[in-house]
Scaffold this active site. Structure first.
Site, PDB file in Angstrom:
ATOM      1  N   LYS A  49      28.831  -8.103  53.812  1.00  0.00           N
ATOM      2  CA  LYS A  49      29.277  -9.096  54.978  1.00  0.00           C
ATOM      3  C   LYS A  49      30.527  -9.280  55.017  1.00  0.00           C
ATOM      4  O   LYS A  49      31.548  -9.270  54.054  1.00  0.00           O
ATOM      5  CB  LYS A  49      28.621 -10.531  54.309  1.00  0.00           C
ATOM      6  CG  LYS A  49      28.871 -11.701  55.515  1.00  0.00           C
ATOM      7  CD  LYS A  49      28.252 -11.613  56.784  1.00  0.00           C
ATOM      8  CE  LYS A  49      28.568 -12.626  57.804  1.00  0.00           C
ATOM      9  NZ  LYS A  49      28.317 -12.561  59.155  1.00  0.00           N
ATOM     10  N   SER A  50      31.205  -9.576  56.431  1.00  0.00           N
ATOM     11  CA  SER A  50      32.585  -9.343  56.524  1.00  0.00           C
ATOM     12  C   SER A  50      33.011 -10.720  55.894  1.00  0.00           C
ATOM     13  O   SER A  50      32.589 -11.712  56.229  1.00  0.00           O
ATOM     14  CB  SER A  50      32.753  -9.783  58.150  1.00  0.00           C
ATOM     15  OG  SER A  50      32.259  -8.719  58.906  1.00  0.00           O
ATOM     16  N   LEU A  77      30.593 -16.427  60.341  1.00  0.00           N
ATOM     17  CA  LEU A  77      31.051 -15.569  59.274  1.00  0.00           C
ATOM     18  C   LEU A  77      30.825 -16.517  58.037  1.00  0.00           C
ATOM     19  O   LEU A  77      31.803 -16.466  57.210  1.00  0.00           O
ATOM     20  CB  LEU A  77      32.536 -15.395  59.218  1.00  0.00           C
ATOM     21  CG  LEU A  77      32.917 -14.306  60.346  1.00  0.00           C
ATOM     22  CD1 LEU A  77      34.565 -14.023  60.596  1.00  0.00           C
ATOM     23  CD2 LEU A  77      32.517 -12.952  60.077  1.00  0.00           C
ATOM     24  N   CYS A 132      34.026  -9.866  65.981  1.00  0.00           N
ATOM     25  CA  CYS A 132      32.844 -10.877  65.737  1.00  0.00           C
ATOM     26  C   CYS A 132      33.096 -11.814  66.942  1.00  0.00           C
ATOM     27  O   CYS A 132      34.080 -12.346  67.240  1.00  0.00           O
ATOM     28  CB  CYS A 132      33.364 -11.980  64.397  1.00  0.00           C
ATOM     29  SG  CYS A 132      32.227 -13.292  64.318  1.00  0.00           S
ATOM     30  N   LYS A 165      35.268  -1.920  63.064  1.00  0.00           N
ATOM     31  CA  LYS A 165      33.970  -2.140  63.757  1.00  0.00           C
ATOM     32  C   LYS A 165      34.319  -2.746  65.449  1.00  0.00           C
ATOM     33  O   LYS A 165      35.177  -3.899  65.320  1.00  0.00           O
ATOM     34  CB  LYS A 165      32.964  -3.148  62.846  1.00  0.00           C
ATOM     35  CG  LYS A 165      31.730  -3.317  64.041  1.00  0.00           C
ATOM     36  CD  LYS A 165      30.876  -3.941  62.853  1.00  0.00           C
ATOM     37  CE  LYS A 165      29.360  -4.242  63.418  1.00  0.00           C
ATOM     38  NZ  LYS A 165      28.506  -4.918  62.675  1.00  0.00           N
TER      39      LYS A 165
HETATM   40  C1  SIN Z   1      28.992 -14.019  62.601  1.00  0.00           C
HETATM   41  O1  SIN Z   1      29.206 -14.002  61.229  1.00  0.00           O
HETATM   42  O2  SIN Z   1      29.365 -14.761  63.295  1.00  0.00           O
HETATM   43  C2  SIN Z   1      28.667 -12.419  63.014  1.00  0.00           C
HETATM   44  C3  SIN Z   1      29.876 -11.555  62.493  1.00  0.00           C
HETATM   45  C4  SIN Z   1      29.873 -10.409  63.474  1.00  0.00           C
HETATM   46  O3  SIN Z   1      28.904 -10.376  64.316  1.00  0.00           O
HETATM   47  O4  SIN Z   1      30.974  -9.831  63.417  1.00  0.00           O
END
Ligand code: SIN
Length: 313
Positions: A49-50, A77, A132, A165
């Protein structure tokens, strides 16, 4: 009947993957348990996960919703912070390539995260999330003016294989200009595409949106976005330096979707919404379907058709 051996391994620049199929950042890859499950699965790599500098709870729930052909999310996030992911990977012995996804809330934070990631020997590559759609901050991937300076500073110190990304682009000119910038840096891959920003899904019975953050607006994923993913892959394949690999992401539900991504120019693919829907067994199913599909087409490896989409005459 003698079955031809089908090889679905992939190379992302110098990184060797036993299978071209991996998870997309965000889908079941936040906690230690989820990451362990991914490591044990038949995916060709794992993507975390980021992460941010500090752990984050993310946006208020409900923040994810799926329907038959798509998903909408405004996760914000949620993640356990970079130290968690680096420590987790230190403790795991794995041969599977590991892509650490990072996504800072400011350029300073991104530099901090990149520097930290550069010190870890357990990370195969960094996937820098510049797309994001769910933060207050603008999507850096859309700001071509800022990106050049930003990357110039990143490559003053970065020594890890680095990929980016990207958000979806809807104009060829944008993809061309972005490629002209990326081609000037030692980038190893791009991931095309993150979810389509600013969608809304309505529940007509309750007359409400289906997620709560940002008045219901969020990123759209799932099979509904596949044509946009394919278009971005195709155009980046045309304009990017040939040693920058493309990881396709967006709308993969079946083995034939993987074929389409690779035909447009992807070297490997990521699974997001479908992994959320189906769980970890999706990798085994997709692998089987994709292998069977190639068998029927009489292709023995992905290099035989990668990027070879023909124009209709
Ligand atoms: C998110 O955590 O809001 C989504 C992250 C993403 O789509 O880059």
């Amino acid at each position: 009947m003698i079955m031809k051996k089908i090889d679905i391994s992939a190379r992302i620049n110098g990184i060797q993957l036993s299978s071209c199929i991996m998870n997309a950042s965000g889908a079941l890859c936040t906690t230690g348990q989820e990451l362990s499950d991914l490591l044990d699965s038949s995916s060709g790599a794992i993507v975390t996960k980021s992460c941010t500098r500090q752990p984050r709870k993310g946006n208020i729930k409900p923040r994810y919703f799926e329907w038959n052909v798509g998903s909408i999310n405004s996760m914000g996030l949620p993640n356990l912070g970079i130290d968690f992911y680096l420590n987790f990977l230190e403790e795991k012995k794995t041969k599977k390539p590991v892509f650490l996804s990072i996504s800072g809330l400011s350029i300073e934070e991104i530099f901090f995260l990149l520097k930290k990631a550069n010190f870890s020997s357990k990370i195969t590559a960094i996937e820098l999330n510049l797309s994001c759609p769910n933060l207050q901050e603008e999507i850096l991937g859309y700001d071509l003016y800022k990106i050049y300076d930003f990357l110039e500073n990143v490559f003053k110190f970065n020594e890890k294989p680095l990929g980016i990304k990207l958000p979806p682009y809807f104009k060829e000119e944008y993809i061309k200009n972005m490629s002209l910038i990326l081609n000037q840096f030692p980038i190893v891959f791009v991931t095309c595409i993150n979810s389509l920003p600013n969608g809304i899904f309505v529940d007509p019975r309750n007359e409400t949106s289906v997620i709560q953050p940002r008045n219901g607006f969020g990123g759209i994923g799932g099979s509904i976005i596949k044509p946009f993913a394919l278009a971005n892959i195709r155009k980046f394949y045309t304009y990017l330096r040939k040693d920058i690999s493309i990881i396709g992401c967006g709308g993969i539900s079946y083995g034939k979707d993987i074929f389409e991504h690779i035909l447009c120019g992807a070297s490997a693919v990521q699974i997001g919404t479908q992994l959320m829907k189906e769980g970890i067994s999706v990798f085994e199913r997709l692998k089987k379907e994709f292998t069977l599909f190639l068998q029927k087409k009489n292709y023995s490896s992905i290099n035989s058709f990668k990027g070879k989409l023909k124009n209709l005459q």
